[in-house]
Design an enzyme around this catalytic site. Structure first.
Site, PDB file in Angstrom:
ATOM      1  NE  ARG A  55      -9.401  14.420   4.517  1.00  0.00           N
ATOM      2  CZ  ARG A  55      -9.784  13.150   4.668  1.00  0.00           C
ATOM      3  NH1 ARG A  55      -9.428  12.466   5.727  1.00  0.00           N
ATOM      4  NH2 ARG A  55     -10.522  12.567   3.741  1.00  0.00           N
TER       5      ARG A  55
ATOM      6  CG  LEU B  32       5.005  10.125 -15.427  1.00  0.00           C
ATOM      7  CD1 LEU B  32       5.347   9.048 -16.441  1.00  0.00           C
ATOM      8  CD2 LEU B  32       6.292  10.720 -14.846  1.00  0.00           C
TER       9      LEU B  32
ATOM     10  CB  CYS C  69      -4.026   8.974   0.501  1.00  0.00           C
ATOM     11  SG  CYS C  69      -5.758   8.663   0.820  1.00  0.00           S
TER      12      CYS C  69
ATOM     13  N   GLY D 262       2.398  20.143 -12.062  1.00  0.00           N
ATOM     14  CA  GLY D 262       1.311  20.914 -11.467  1.00  0.00           C
ATOM     15  C   GLY D 262       1.846  21.739 -10.315  1.00  0.00           C
TER      16      GLY D 262
ATOM     17  CE  LYS E  66      -3.116   3.011   0.855  1.00  0.00           C
ATOM     18  NZ  LYS E  66      -4.288   3.323   0.095  1.00  0.00           N
TER      19      LYS E  66
HETATM   20  C1  UGA Z   1      -4.547   7.866  -3.676  1.00  0.00           C
HETATM   21  C2  UGA Z   1      -4.232   6.655  -4.568  1.00  0.00           C
HETATM   22  O1  UGA Z   1      -4.378   7.010  -5.932  1.00  0.00           O
HETATM   23  C3  UGA Z   1      -5.147   5.499  -4.266  1.00  0.00           C
HETATM   24  O2  UGA Z   1      -4.740   4.360  -5.022  1.00  0.00           O
HETATM   25  C4  UGA Z   1      -5.083   5.177  -2.764  1.00  0.00           C
HETATM   26  O3  UGA Z   1      -5.969   4.146  -2.430  1.00  0.00           O
HETATM   27  C5  UGA Z   1      -5.455   6.416  -1.978  1.00  0.00           C
HETATM   28  O4  UGA Z   1      -4.524   7.468  -2.302  1.00  0.00           O
HETATM   29  C6  UGA Z   1      -5.364   6.097  -0.519  1.00  0.00           C
HETATM   30  O5  UGA Z   1      -4.257   5.873  -0.036  1.00  0.00           O
HETATM   31  O6  UGA Z   1      -6.400   5.937   0.120  1.00  0.00           O
HETATM   32  P1  UGA Z   1      -6.349   9.848  -3.760  1.00  0.00           P
HETATM   33  O7  UGA Z   1      -5.550  10.507  -2.693  1.00  0.00           O
HETATM   34  O8  UGA Z   1      -7.814   9.779  -3.657  1.00  0.00           O
HETATM   35  O9  UGA Z   1      -5.861   8.309  -3.980  1.00  0.00           O
HETATM   36  O10 UGA Z   1      -6.068  10.612  -5.045  1.00  0.00           O
HETATM   37  P2  UGA Z   1      -5.332  10.504  -6.445  1.00  0.00           P
HETATM   38  O11 UGA Z   1      -6.373  10.568  -7.470  1.00  0.00           O
HETATM   39  O12 UGA Z   1      -4.318   9.450  -6.576  1.00  0.00           O
HETATM   40  O13 UGA Z   1      -4.613  11.896  -6.312  1.00  0.00           O
HETATM   41  C7  UGA Z   1      -3.468  12.081  -5.512  1.00  0.00           C
HETATM   42  C8  UGA Z   1      -2.700  13.246  -6.051  1.00  0.00           C
HETATM   43  O14 UGA Z   1      -2.304  12.943  -7.361  1.00  0.00           O
HETATM   44  C9  UGA Z   1      -3.546  14.515  -6.106  1.00  0.00           C
HETATM   45  O15 UGA Z   1      -2.831  15.589  -5.609  1.00  0.00           O
HETATM   46  C10 UGA Z   1      -3.856  14.680  -7.566  1.00  0.00           C
HETATM   47  O16 UGA Z   1      -3.922  16.024  -7.948  1.00  0.00           O
HETATM   48  C11 UGA Z   1      -2.705  13.951  -8.241  1.00  0.00           C
HETATM   49  N1  UGA Z   1      -3.148  13.303  -9.478  1.00  0.00           N
HETATM   50  C12 UGA Z   1      -4.263  12.548  -9.457  1.00  0.00           C
HETATM   51  C13 UGA Z   1      -2.436  13.463 -10.625  1.00  0.00           C
HETATM   52  O17 UGA Z   1      -1.391  14.131 -10.629  1.00  0.00           O
HETATM   53  N2  UGA Z   1      -2.876  12.849 -11.760  1.00  0.00           N
HETATM   54  C14 UGA Z   1      -4.007  12.121 -11.769  1.00  0.00           C
HETATM   55  O18 UGA Z   1      -4.405  11.583 -12.823  1.00  0.00           O
HETATM   56  C15 UGA Z   1      -4.717  11.952 -10.595  1.00  0.00           C
END
Ligand code: UGA
Length: 462
Positions: free
Chosen positions: A344, A267, A277, A270, A208
């Site tokens: 958050r 990739l 998380c 931003g 994880k």
């Molecule tokens: C993240 C993980 O993606 C999940 O697999 C995991 O289960 C979750 O944490 C957790 O530990 O519970 P989450 O925090 O909801 O999920 O969000 P993401 O969509 O992964 O975004 C995380 C960061 O990545 C954000 O700051 C977002 O802006 C960035 N991001 C997201 C990108 O740069 N590209 C994307 O396509 C999506």
């Protein structure tokens, strides 16, 4: 099967609703009566697309209920999931809620000799399930693991797409204390069609953290490349990353046709990652590594690069405007990512705080955030009801969250409302959008964006 889910945060509630949707009988438990009431009414206490529908259908089918009484939920359950929060405390995870849940479950296990399975879903550092959780369960129940089952089953749910991620998982990782435990959990997930990995409790816990560390590393890698581009005339991070995205090793080819995996969206440069998380998990893994004598230089750098992006963005705004003192700034987006109302560790809050330190006058608009309450109540920003109200008389628009609707705004009309039509794009979301010629556009990852001071006028003519 009869399932209990302890904790109704987004992981617990999505897990409960998803398991009910495939036919299990699920009881959710939460110590907060408001959350229990929300679950019983089918109204999620947070924004998560598709969850209300899933809850309603499970409730009307009689396969879901919620209670504050843990014993009531656990007593009839074959499988008990622990999905309570493990928030950050001084960089480490706070295990109080997890320990309390394990103790209550252990007391219930003491009531009967029947074999039941306890599953840790909360994110915990390696060793937590087989030491802390097992120890508490054994002590409170007076039984040894083996006479009850124990698994660690990490979640990979993204906020905003958590329902889809649960119903169509890419993987199910089952960390098992013994084979019987793993087999039972696999039965719970039988209706789902995806690879199931059986492994040790500690590998599941580590998998994880490694997954989230990879995502954060990709983002910080992209952002470091952007910073180098910002210092290099003639470079543009988006074009550079487009070249990387075409690498055959980052793509799948089926019948000669290219299929770009969704991980490529991480990739992309931003203004930093946030949420409940990634920042918490990278900090926890880093602390855990250091405690174990591992330097964790990469994780240090991932966090350092992430912390630097909001600072660089604010420096860019200041250079564009000459001074931030008294400047009216409209911040587009507050949530840490689109399709979420979660504030958050949102980069927007860091940017607002930095702009506030420079005495800017701050407004913000987010399609999903209509009030700032609780820990955000003192955030030095006024919420605007619309993008038009946000940018009326503003000196700059700063786009922080890449909500797709921001691309569909009438930017010509919006620029006319602004005192100075300077647009700072922290996500390069507007780079293909037609802007009026008088607009000053400041993207990230281009030399001009941080170097050329532009006062009272356009930043880049497009
Ligand atoms: C993240 C993980 O993606 C999940 O697999 C995991 O289960 C979750 O944490 C957790 O530990 O519970 P989450 O925090 O909801 O999920 O969000 P993401 O969509 O992964 O975004 C995380 C960061 O990545 C954000 O700051 C977002 O802006 C960035 N991001 C997201 C990108 O740069 N590209 C994307 O396509 C999506």
């Amino acid at each position: 099967m009869r399932v209990a889910v302890v904790g109704t945060g987004y992981v617990g509630l999505v897990t409960a609703a998803g398991l009910a949707a495939v036919g299990h009988h699920v009881t959710c438990v939460d110590s907060d009566p408001h959350r229990v009431d929300s679950a019983n009414r089918g109204v999620p206490p947070f924004y998560e697309p598709g969850l209300a529908e899933l809850l309603s259908s499970a409730l009307s089918g009689g396969r879901l209920g919620a209670t504050v009484d843990l014993a009531e939920a656990v007593v009839g359950a074959d499988v008990i999931f622990i999905a309570v929060g493990t928030p950050s405390r001084d960089g480490e995870i706070d295990l109080d809620a997890l320990s309390a849940a394990a103790e209550s479950i252990g007391r219930c296990l003491a009531q009967s000799a029947s074999w039941r399975l306890v599953v840790v879903k909360s994110t915990v550092v390696p060793g937590t399930t087989d030491t802390l959780v097992r120890g508490i369960l054994e002590e409170a129940s007076g039984r040894k693991a083996g006479s009850f089952g124990l698994c660690m089953n990490p979640e990979f749910l993204r906020e905003g797409t958590a329902v889809e991620d649960f119903m169509k998982p890419d993987r199910i990782v089952i960390g098992q204390w013994d084979e019987r435990s793993g087999r039972k959990l696999a039965e719970v997930y039988e209706p789902f069609d995806c690879p199931v990995l059986f492994t040790s409790l500690r590998n599941a816990e580590m998998a994880k953290y490694a997954s989230n560390a990879l995502l954060a590393t990709l983002i910080s890698f992209s952002n470091e490349m952007a910073s180098i581009c910002e210092a290099t005339p003639g470079t543009d991070i988006d074009e550079v990353m487009s070249a990387l995205h075409l690498d055959r090793r980052l793509n799948t080819f089926i019948d000669g046709r290219r299929h770009a995996p969704s991980i490529l969206s991480y990739l992309k440069a931003g203004c930093g990652f946030g949420g409940s998380c990634l920042p918490k998990d990278i900090l926890a893994l880093r602390q855990f590594a250091k405690k174990n004598g591992v330097a964790a230089n990469l994780l240090d750098s991932v966090m350092a690069v992430n912390a630097a992006r909001p600072v660089a963005l604010v420096a860019g705004v200041e250079r564009a405007l000459g001074t931030l003192e008294g400047a009216v700034i409209g911040v587009l987006g507050l949530a840490f990512k689109p399709a979420s109302d979660d504030l958050r560790d949102s980069p927007a809050l860091k940017i607002i705080s930095l702009l506030n330190e420079k005495s800017a006058i701050l407004r913000a608009y987010d399609p999903c955030v209509t009030e700032l309450k609780g820990p955000y109540a003192r955030c030095p920003v006024t919420l605007a009801p619309s993008p038009e109200a946000l940018l009326e008389g503003a000196d700059a628009a700063v786009l922080v969250t890449a909500w797709p609707e921001f691309q569909r705004l009438d930017w010509t009309a919006l620029c006319r409302r602004m005192r100075r039509p300077v647009i700072v794009d922290g996500r390069n979301a507007l780079r293909d959008i037609a802007l009026p010629p008088e607009a000053g556009y400041l993207p990230i990852g281009r030399y001009h964006s941080v170097r050329e001071p532009v006062n009272h006028g356009p930043v880049i003519q497009r």
